[in-house]
Scaffold this motif. Structure first.
Motif, mmCIF file in Angstrom:
data_model
loop_
_atom_site.group_PDB
_atom_site.id
_atom_site.type_symbol
_atom_site.label_atom_id
_atom_site.label_comp_id
_atom_site.label_asym_id
_atom_site.label_seq_id
_atom_site.Cartn_x
_atom_site.Cartn_y
_atom_site.Cartn_z
ATOM 1 N N GLN A 109 0.981 -1.144 -0.103
ATOM 2 C CA GLN A 109 -0.029 0.154 0.192
ATOM 3 C C GLN A 109 0.917 1.121 0.057
ATOM 4 N N PRO A 110 0.179 2.393 -0.210
ATOM 5 C CA PRO A 110 1.146 3.631 -0.417
ATOM 6 C C PRO A 110 1.562 4.005 1.054
ATOM 7 N N ALA A 111 2.766 4.845 1.300
ATOM 8 C CA ALA A 111 2.987 5.438 2.395
ATOM 9 C C ALA A 111 3.390 6.685 2.047
ATOM 10 N N VAL A 112 3.225 7.727 2.951
ATOM 11 C CA VAL A 112 3.583 9.258 2.819
ATOM 12 C C VAL A 112 4.455 9.570 3.913
ATOM 13 N N ALA A 113 5.773 10.166 3.580
ATOM 14 C CA ALA A 113 6.440 10.687 4.883
ATOM 15 C C ALA A 113 6.946 11.862 4.395
ATOM 16 N N CYS A 114 7.220 12.899 5.411
ATOM 17 C CA CYS A 114 7.784 14.183 5.002
ATOM 18 C C CYS A 114 8.801 14.271 6.042
#
Ligand code: MEV
Length: 334
Positions: free
Chosen positions: A22-27
């Motif tokens: 699944q997609p993961a988002v980091a900043c």
């Protein structure tokens, strides 16, 4: 002497579910690791923070040394590491260190220092140090800064910035890397709350794997995290902070039901929730850190500290890896 720095990261959406595609988002966050290097011809061995560097305790440094000087010995280097990214807390301190180290080593070799190359090489170093397993989300976010999405397929709505492949025994894993521009209002901040308890990523990942093996019907929760992450990305791109916060809290509820939260995390999350748009654990859980999206950062920090957590405010869009000079302190890497 050369000096480079790179930021830590936090995961906004998709931890654990990313292991299943699944997609993961980091900043990137504004806490950074800083590496200083100096050639020391009078020494016989490499030095780290004043002592002799034991390469077996620092496999990523050994890996980078072997990659950059494959023909053998280089005159010993004196390495000094400092920084404000708390270690073993899910904020990518190890990746930030590797990224900053690659940039400093390239600068020392008078090679072109590029964030892309630093991201690639540091991911290989992290994978080597962790016995072949490391997703490129930490190193990519630290190298490039900003918002990074990792997925097992190309996400059409985002800027596709490359692909990373890792050989793990007989298994080859490929990740698609993306970046995107988030519309974050100036009055919105991330507050990061640290429980001070070190969670073990491998233990938490194994716990989820066991749950899914015993109860395959619970894959729906992994898919739910994927849809929440997609909703979160859209809300970040359109600047809808209320929706971003809502998606963060929903993501946390699913993570909690998967069993990766902890009483310490829940205490900080409960304290931060009333002054925030959204709250969740970040990283693998079982300890480590939580994050809050908030327009009242001081109030949120106070609430977390009242419950015994350590808290700090991080603006968005912290720059990626950069060479620091003693004069300017800010030479961004292209
Ligand atoms: C850890 O920061 C994030 C996890 O999803 C593990 C991984 O992606 O390798 C829990």
């Amino acid at each position: 002497m050369v000096k480079a720095s790179a930021p830590g990261k936090c995961i906004l959406f998709g931890e654990h579910a990313v292991v299943y595609g699944q997609p993961a988002v980091a900043c990137s966050i504004n806490q950074r690791m800083v590496v200083e290097l100096e050639e020391e011809h009078k020494f016989e061995s490499w030095r780290l923070d004043g002592g002799i560097l034991n390469f077996s305790k620092h496999p990523h440094i050994r890996f980078l040394k072997d990659q950059l000087w494959p023909d053998g010995e280089h005159s010993p280097l004196k390495i000094r590491i400092r920084g404000t990214v708390p270690t073993a807390s899910g904020l990518g301190s190890s990746a930030a260190l590797s990224v900053a180290l690659v940039a400093a080593l390239q600068q020392l070799k008078k090679e072109k220092v590029s964030a892309e190359a630093a991201g690639l090489l540091s991911h290989q170093a992290e994978a080597f140090a962790q016995g072949g397993k490391a997703s490129p989300i930490d190193t990519t976010t630290s190298a490039l800064g900003g918002f990074i999405v990792l997925s097992d397929k190309v996400e059409e709505a985002l800027d596709h910035i490359g692909e990373r492949t890792l050989q793990q025994g007989d298994e080859t894993t490929t990740w698609q890397l993306h970046s995107f521009q988030a519309e974050i209002p100036e009055d919105t901040f991330l507050v990061i709350g640290n429980t001070g308890v070190h969670g073990s990523t491998s233990k938490q990942v194994a716990k989820v794997a066991k749950l899914l093996a015993e109860h395959p019907e619970r894959y729906v929760e992994i898919e739910a995290i994927g849809s929440i992450a997609r909703k979160g990305i859209e809300a970040l791109r359109t600047g809808n902070m209320k929706l971003v916060g809502k998606a963060m809290t929903e993501n946390h509820i699913v993570l909690r039901s998967l069993g990766v939260s902890s009483p310490d995390l829940e205490k900080l999350i409960k304290a931060a929730a009333p002054s925030s748009l959204g709250v969740k654990l970040t990283g693998s859980g079982g300890g480590g850190c939580m994050i809050a999206l908030t327009k009242n950062p001081e109030q949120t920090v106070g609430a977390i500290e009242m419950e015994g957590g350590r808290a700090f405010i991080s603006p968005f869009n912290s720059p990626g890896v950069r060479i620091e000079t003693l004069s300017s302190q800010d030479d961004s890497v292209q």
